[in-house]
Design an enzyme around this catalytic site. Structure first.
Site, mmCIF file in Angstrom:
data_model
loop_
_atom_site.group_PDB
_atom_site.id
_atom_site.type_symbol
_atom_site.label_atom_id
_atom_site.label_comp_id
_atom_site.label_asym_id
_atom_site.label_seq_id
_atom_site.Cartn_x
_atom_site.Cartn_y
_atom_site.Cartn_z
ATOM 1 N N HIS A 1 89.221 -12.802 -2.687
ATOM 2 C CA HIS A 1 90.085 -13.951 -2.381
ATOM 3 C C HIS A 1 91.539 -13.601 -2.145
ATOM 4 O O HIS A 1 92.368 -14.495 -2.005
ATOM 5 C CB HIS A 1 90.042 -14.975 -3.506
ATOM 6 C CG HIS A 1 88.726 -15.638 -3.680
ATOM 7 N ND1 HIS A 1 88.414 -16.846 -3.089
ATOM 8 C CD2 HIS A 1 87.634 -15.269 -4.366
ATOM 9 C CE1 HIS A 1 87.188 -17.191 -3.426
ATOM 10 N NE2 HIS A 1 86.684 -16.246 -4.198
ATOM 11 N N LYS B 1 104.014 -18.224 -0.725
ATOM 12 C CA LYS B 1 103.733 -19.564 -0.196
ATOM 13 C C LYS B 1 105.003 -20.233 0.323
ATOM 14 O O LYS B 1 104.959 -21.284 0.960
ATOM 15 C CB LYS B 1 103.061 -20.430 -1.270
ATOM 16 C CG LYS B 1 101.665 -19.913 -1.647
ATOM 17 C CD LYS B 1 101.018 -20.798 -2.697
ATOM 18 C CE LYS B 1 99.725 -20.227 -3.250
ATOM 19 N NZ LYS B 1 98.574 -20.418 -2.340
ATOM 20 N N THR C 1 93.051 -23.856 1.331
ATOM 21 C CA THR C 1 92.065 -24.924 1.458
ATOM 22 C C THR C 1 92.775 -26.275 1.494
ATOM 23 O O THR C 1 92.234 -27.247 2.023
ATOM 24 C CB THR C 1 91.056 -24.893 0.282
ATOM 25 O OG1 THR C 1 91.774 -24.661 -0.932
ATOM 26 C CG2 THR C 1 90.034 -23.805 0.481
ATOM 27 N N LYS D 1 92.239 -29.973 3.680
ATOM 28 C CA LYS D 1 92.216 -31.331 3.102
ATOM 29 C C LYS D 1 93.189 -32.245 3.846
ATOM 30 O O LYS D 1 92.881 -33.401 4.139
ATOM 31 C CB LYS D 1 92.568 -31.279 1.608
ATOM 32 C CG LYS D 1 91.538 -30.510 0.779
ATOM 33 C CD LYS D 1 92.030 -30.175 -0.632
ATOM 34 C CE LYS D 1 91.146 -29.076 -1.227
ATOM 35 N NZ LYS D 1 91.731 -28.462 -2.434
ATOM 36 N N LYS E 1 100.950 -27.035 -3.716
ATOM 37 C CA LYS E 1 100.096 -25.876 -3.990
ATOM 38 C C LYS E 1 100.756 -25.105 -5.125
ATOM 39 O O LYS E 1 101.843 -25.490 -5.569
ATOM 40 C CB LYS E 1 99.945 -24.980 -2.756
ATOM 41 C CG LYS E 1 101.288 -24.682 -2.054
ATOM 42 C CD LYS E 1 101.105 -23.843 -0.800
ATOM 43 C CE LYS E 1 100.683 -24.605 0.417
ATOM 44 N NZ LYS E 1 99.321 -24.383 0.842
ATOM 45 N N ARG E 2 100.137 -24.015 -5.608
ATOM 46 C CA ARG E 2 100.805 -23.218 -6.627
ATOM 47 C C ARG E 2 102.148 -22.725 -6.117
ATOM 48 O O ARG E 2 102.331 -22.545 -4.900
ATOM 49 C CB ARG E 2 99.932 -22.010 -7.017
ATOM 50 C CG ARG E 2 98.893 -22.335 -8.049
ATOM 51 C CD ARG E 2 99.474 -22.893 -9.313
ATOM 52 N NE ARG E 2 99.979 -21.834 -10.157
ATOM 53 C CZ ARG E 2 99.345 -21.379 -11.237
ATOM 54 N NH1 ARG E 2 98.191 -21.908 -11.616
ATOM 55 N NH2 ARG E 2 99.854 -20.412 -11.971
HETATM 56 C C1 26W Z 1 93.808 -11.666 -12.304
HETATM 57 C C2 26W Z 1 94.844 -12.572 -11.770
HETATM 58 C C3 26W Z 1 94.359 -13.337 -10.597
HETATM 59 C C4 26W Z 1 94.051 -14.674 -10.729
HETATM 60 C C5 26W Z 1 93.589 -15.385 -9.637
HETATM 61 C C6 26W Z 1 94.187 -12.711 -9.388
HETATM 62 C C7 26W Z 1 93.726 -13.417 -8.316
HETATM 63 C C8 26W Z 1 93.427 -14.752 -8.442
HETATM 64 C C9 26W Z 1 92.875 -15.522 -7.281
HETATM 65 C C10 26W Z 1 92.080 -14.621 -6.381
HETATM 66 C C11 26W Z 1 93.937 -16.226 -6.547
HETATM 67 C C12 26W Z 1 93.411 -17.296 -5.640
HETATM 68 O O1 26W Z 1 93.171 -18.403 -6.073
HETATM 69 N N1 26W Z 1 93.273 -16.992 -4.362
HETATM 70 C C13 26W Z 1 93.084 -18.054 -3.383
HETATM 71 O O2 26W Z 1 91.718 -18.256 -3.148
HETATM 72 C C14 26W Z 1 91.517 -19.373 -2.293
HETATM 73 C C15 26W Z 1 90.044 -19.611 -2.192
HETATM 74 O O3 26W Z 1 89.426 -18.580 -1.472
HETATM 75 C C16 26W Z 1 92.166 -19.147 -0.939
HETATM 76 O O4 26W Z 1 92.030 -20.283 -0.155
HETATM 77 C C17 26W Z 1 93.642 -18.809 -1.118
HETATM 78 O O5 26W Z 1 94.207 -18.468 0.124
HETATM 79 C C18 26W Z 1 93.799 -17.672 -2.109
HETATM 80 O O6 26W Z 1 95.167 -17.438 -2.369
#
Ligand code: 26W
Length: 810
Positions: A356, A550, A652, A656, A544-545
């Site tokens: 992701h 971003k 995503t 929406k 968003k976050r």
């Molecule tokens: C370990 C710390 C950590 C926590 C969460 C590393 C990475 C993440 C996630 C991978 C971050 C995340 O939410 N990524 C998002 O995933 C969405 C679903 O596929 C995408 O639409 C977003 O672009 C992406 O940033």
């Protein structure tokens, strides 16, 4: 069940009295919610049992989606919708004097996720059930979800989200399905009957208890399971420490506290890896508990183990659950007596992995010593996987030490989880075409060359049931009127709307619905902020976050610039704008928290200034969450999707907004690229550097933020306002850090580089909005194409191209 209003009312009344021992007249909204929720879950129970019987009879493959996060939000409305009783219940409750919308507000918003990754998992569950696949979620039942955000004096303050304080009507505790997960200790190995046997000794055992939530599909009859695991202490003396025994009471209390902390809270970090022991514990807890339960179910079938991959698929949502790979190896070898080769063959035919993010700071790398101490047997297995993989590499690339160290799973004193996930799975997918291309051509190039068929793309999606049918009923009804209802089960048929894009009466209806939604949001904002919101202004939304990439900073810098323009020329001609922000920052991400303070500071200055009255307003809505998103998105005119190109894997939120008729201002990043492919330049507002350019700058250099600052007087003015005393900078050094990140640290996310084209594009939006007919045409074209982004479409592709499963029909 109840198919008409009168039956519903009667059943509901009886249930309420039975449940609460009080008459309807005395019931609170919470009472109504609990009664209704319990009633719906009980009703679903019958279908739940039947679905499981169907799975048994079908003897087909079941897929388990392992994820540390399921950001499911509230369930009542969606469950009523999927059960086909939403209207009956709405009307029935109204007759009884209650408003369903208010009742829905009683439910805790289950925030068991950070952002995109967790929400995607929730959308996937909805699509899996609605398309009648045997696909279940495996997660953790965190006692505290993502923190609740309060804005105090412009700053983010985090409060614990004790969501379970309210009764959770959806879950069922399944004590009979508990398993044990073992940590610490050491491994003894010895030979027995010509085999090397491994024995985990002196471990600390934890009781994993599942809480099952029914995932109700759109035809109500298909009900899958989201199984969330809770960590509890073992109370029989001697059991918890394995062979180490021990019954000291203080030791027990210490043990109990440490065990319960495993499922206590969700880590609030999004895209930021931190090598915390507790997080590793959570990950193994999820993997081990989930797998043991799956294997136990498989054992009941009495089938030979080489058929396991035909019966079970294990999908890992990013690398967080990668330990399913060594854990499955452990179970197959140590408990089922298989050889390494047999176990490896089975494992690698079962696991598939979604990546992701390409942000390097998000890639998980666990210290070898930590894994070894906490999970001694697992570390031995990872070492063996690594040793065998490196040997293969040496055969394939003799003498190429460089390449081997780049690809190794263990490097230095760290375990690279992404490498383990790629080597131990049969499919690796990215989440949008551009993201997958970057993975294959850049980030994971060596692996793509080594495993030429392993990488594939699955562009993300969103469930149109929650994000359109439930969040925007008026638009749903309008679509039904125009093209009938088949699109609800075949969302790509929304494309049929395109033929109405120039139809004045249809446009007017779309416009009326948008206005209605804007009024609702305006009222909500007014109630929170005590200020009037102009429903005729453009609602320009960035939710968003909060993260550097971003680029909420780019948005607020543009707003400051707009403010400067108005101050210089108070009669400037512009369509009034309401800028709406919503974003949580990770508690330890200082720059992100400063950006929140900056947005709030600018909002304060601008909203109070009589010169800008009627032109610009800014609102930061606190505690952005799934339920807040459902209120905001249907009311948006403009959707801000402005990440530094190459950084947003998919996004995503962009989908929406599109589905609800907002027009996107965005970069060529993530799934924006695919939106553009469908609707073209005319129907979205693109700006900024392309991914290639960004990646080349990173690789070869050549970007100098300070030059832009020196050359663009608008930007210079804006940035100086951050650090020189004035309305925004009130004699503190509050925003110095932001200023320095842009100039001294050379603006990692190309905010200054993209500023000029962003400003221009906003002027274009202003111009475009004045031509309402044309704007509505664009809006309808967006809605019509959004069906492609239904997660039903995405899930069908996962099913046929990765998991090899078909719907389990009645
Ligand atoms: C370990 C710390 C950590 C926590 C969460 C590393 C990475 C993440 C996630 C991978 C971050 C995340 O939410 N990524 C998002 O995933 C969405 C679903 O596929 C995408 O639409 C977003 O672009 C992406 O940033």
């Amino acid at each position: 069940m109840f198919n008409d209003k009168e039956t519903f009312k009667q059943v509901f009344r009886e249930k309420l009295i039975g449940n609460l021992g009080k008459p309807l007249e005395e019931a609170s909204n919470a009472d109504i919610y609990n009664t209704l929720g319990n009633m719906i879950r009980e009703n679903a129970g019958k279908h739940w049992v039947e679905t499981n019987q169907r799975f048994k009879a079908d003897k087909g493959k079941q897929v388990y989606y392992f994820s540390m996060e399921f950001l499911i939000g509230r369930l009542l409305g969606n469950n009523l919708l999927n059960m086909g009783v939403l209207e009956v219940v709405r009307e029935g409750l109204a007759d009884l004097g209650f408003c369903l919308k208010d009742i829905e507000e009683e439910e805790a918003d289950a925030g068991l996720g950070n952002g995109g990754l967790g929400r995607l998992a929730a959308c996937f569950l909805d699509s899996l059930a609605s398309l009648q696949y045997a696909g279940h979620g495996t997660g953790i039942r965190y006692k505290y979800g993502l923190f609740e955000q309060k804005i105090v004096d412009g700053y983010q303050v985090e409060l614990p989200d004790y969501w379970l304080q309210k009764e959770n009507v959806w879950e069922v505790r399944r004590e009979d399905k508990q398993v044990e997960v073992k940590f610490w200790g050491h491994v003894d190995s010895y030979e027995k009957d010509g085999r090397l046997v491994f024995e985990h000794k002196d471990y600390e055992a934890v009781r994993a208890v599942p809480y099952d939530i029914p995932v109700i599909g759109a035809d109500r009859r298909h009900v899958n399971t989201l199984r969330n695991w809770s960590a509890e202490s073992i109370t029989q003396p001697g059991r918890m420490f394995g062979s180490r025994g021990g019954s000291d009471y203080h030791k027990f209390l210490e043990y109990k506290r440490s065990v319960e902390s495993i499922s206590e809270f969700l880590y609030p970090d999004d895209s930021q890896y931190e090598g915390k022991l507790l997080r590793l514990k959570q990950q193994y807890f999820l993997c081990s508990a989930g797998l043991q339960s799956i294997i136990r179910t498989f054992d009941k079938l009495g089938l030979p183990y080489d058929t396991l991959p035909d019966k079970v698929g294990l999908h890992i949502n990013d690398t967080h659950p990668t330990l399913v790979i060594p854990e499955l190896m452990r179970i197959l070898m140590d408990l089922k007596g298989m050889s390494w080769d047999e176990a490896w063959d089975i494992t690698t035919r079962m696991v598939s992995y979604t990546n992701h993010t390409i942000l390097s700071e998000a890639l998980e790398k666990w210290p070898v010593t930590m894994v070894k101490e906490l999970l001694p047997r697992i570390q031995l297995i990872i070492e063996e996987i690594n040793a065998r993989f490196c040997r293969e590499l040496m055969d394939r690339y003799p003498g190429n030490q460089e390449r081997i160290s780049q690809m190794a799973i263990i490097y230095g004193d760290q375990v690279r989880m992404a490498h383990l996930a790629i080597v131990g799975s049969y499919s690796v997918n990215g989440v949008a075409a551009l993201h997958t291309e970057i993975l294959q051509k850049r980030e994971m190039k060596l692996f793509d060359e080594y495993y030429p068929h392993r990488f594939n793309n699955k562009t993300n999606g969103i469930t149109h049931r929650r994000w359109l049918l439930h969040a925007n009923p008026p638009l749903t009804n309008l679509i039904n009127e125009a093209i009938g209802t088949r699109w609800i089960t075949h969302p790509q048929e929304m494309i049929g709307l395109i033929k109405y894009c120039e139809d004045s009466s249809f446009q007017e209806k779309v416009s009326g619905i948008k206005r209605q939604n804007k009024l609702r949001l305006a009222e909500f904002i007014s109630s929170k902020h005590g200020e009037k919101v102009d429903p005729d202004s453009i609602f320009d939304v960035h939710v968003k976050r909060l993260h550097g990439y971003k680029r909420q900073l780019l948005n607020i810098l543009h707003i400051i610039h707009l403010y400067n323009q108005i101050k210089a020329n108070p009669s400037m001609d512009m369509v009034p704008r309401t800028f709406i922000f919503g974003a949580k920052a990770a508690p330890s991400y200082h720059l992100a928290k400063r950006t929140i303070k900056l947005i709030n500071t600018v909002a304060d200055v601008v909203n109070k200034d009589p010169d800008v009255k009627g032109k610009v307003r800014i609102f930061f809505l606190e505690n952005y969450s799934v339920s807040l998103a459902e209120k905001i998105i249907p009311a948006a005119d403009v959707s801000e999707q402005i990440s530094t190109a190459s950084k947003e894997a998919s996004g995503t939120g962009n989908m929406k907004f599109m589905m609800n008729g907002a027009l996107t201002i965005g970069t060529m990043d993530g799934a924006n690229v695919e939106m553009h492919e469908m609707i073209g330049d005319d129907n979205m507002f693109l700006f900024g550097l392309r991914a290639e350019q960004v990646l080349d700058y990173y690789q070869y250099g050549g970007y100098y933020a300070r030059n832009i600052y020196n050359e663009d007087s608008r930007l210079k003015e804006v940035l100086d306002q951050l650090v020189t005393p004035g309305p925004i900078c009130c004699h503190t050094q509050e925003f110095d850090q932001i200023f320095h990140s842009l100039l001294d640290n050379n603006d990692e996310y190309f905010v200054l580089k993209d500023f000029a084209s962003y400003v221009e594009t906003h002027v274009e939006i202003d111009r475009a909005y004045r031509n309402q007919k044309d704007w509505l045409k664009k809006s309808i074209i967006n809605i019509g194409h959004s069906g492609k982004f239904s997660s039903d479409n995405t899930i069908s592709r996962y099913a046929s191209e990765i998991w090899n499963i078909s719907p389990v029909k009645f």
